[in-house]
Design an enzyme around this catalytic site. Structure first.
Site, short mmCIF file in Angstrom:
data_model
loop_
_atom_site.label_atom_id
_atom_site.label_comp_id
_atom_site.label_asym_id
_atom_site.label_seq_id
_atom_site.Cartn_x
_atom_site.Cartn_y
_atom_site.Cartn_z
N LEU A 101 0.87 -1.16 0.00
CA LEU A 101 0.00 0.00 0.00
C LEU A 101 0.91 1.22 0.00
CD1 LEU A 101 -2.78 -0.87 2.64
CD2 LEU A 101 -2.99 -0.88 0.16
N ASP A 102 0.55 2.25 -0.73
CA ASP A 102 1.36 3.46 -0.78
C ASP A 102 1.53 4.06 0.62
OD1 ASP A 102 1.49 3.18 -3.53
OD2 ASP A 102 -0.23 4.51 -3.89
#
Length: 230
Positions: A101-102
């Site tokens: 996930l960023d």
């Protein structure tokens, strides 16, 4: 398995620290004191105690993390906090994030030390669904919903049809079936919108546990693991 390797893998200490414990007679195997680091045990059958406390054997571990913003999905980074930093209890098992996930994205992230499990969930050929909550700059329209259903075209080609569901004026849910780089953000950019907040809610049929606060984690139950099968 060698006794010193077993104890080190279970987080009792480094190989050197383990050897000191053995030398001091602090380790028992099936109630007998064992001082040799080279002795072999069966981790699933033999009972090992260190300083009177049983060392439980853990092989593969499957963790649900409610990832907060500001952490990167990596095992180590020189300048950023990683999601593994949030899980000190299992770091000795060489855990790693399943996919990514960023840094500014939050929500459901799985952590494991099982490479096959990770591959089965993240391989593009598996088409495992992932659902996100999106807070967008502009409201989502019927035209946008139809465009997602048809398949958005990105700079590196079209993506698979996705479900876009409007929740209210600026919040929507989107379900995708692949994991291209910054995919959700790029899809919204393609419809001339902008993602302001992004949170993953679901992988396959496994939803983020509502009782997990940001930064908290838990082991997956057998029932929850089955929800990831597809």
């Amino acid at each position: 398995m060698r006794l010193d390797k077993f104890l080190a893998n279970m987080g009792v200490g480094t190989r050197t620290e383990v050897k000191h414990l053995l030398k001091k007679g602090k380790v028992t195997v099936n109630t007998s004191v064992e001082k040799s680091p080279k002795s072999h045990i069966n981790p699933t059958e033999d009972i090992v105690h260190v300083n009177g406390k049983q060392v439980e054997f853990v092989n593969n571990v499957y963790i649900m993390l409610n990832k907060p913003k500001g952490y990167i999905s990596a095992t180590h980074d020189e300048s950023n906090r990683t999601v593994i930093d949030l899980i000190p209890e299992y770091q000795h098992l060489n855990i790693f994030p399943v996919g990514r996930l960023d840094k500014d994205t939050e929500g459901l992230l799985l952590i494991t030390n099982d490479g096959q499990f990770s591959h089965d969930l993240m391989s593009p050929s598996k088409h495992v669904s992932k659902t996100y909550e999106v807070t967008s700059k502009k409201p989502v329209t019927k035209v946008d919903i139809d465009a997602f259903k048809k398949g958005i075209i990105l700079s590196d080609g079209p993506v698979k049809p996705a479900q876009l569901t409007r929740i209210n004026e600026t919040i929507s849910h989107v379900t995708i079936y692949e994991g291209k780089y910054h995919q959700v953000k790029r899809m919204f950019h393609a419809i001339e919108n902008e993602v302001l907040e992004l949170k993953r809610l679901k992988i396959a049929n496994l939803a983020l546990d509502e009782n997990l606060k940001s930064g908290e984690y838990k082991l997956l139950s057998d029932k929850e693991l089955k929800l990831l099968q597809h």
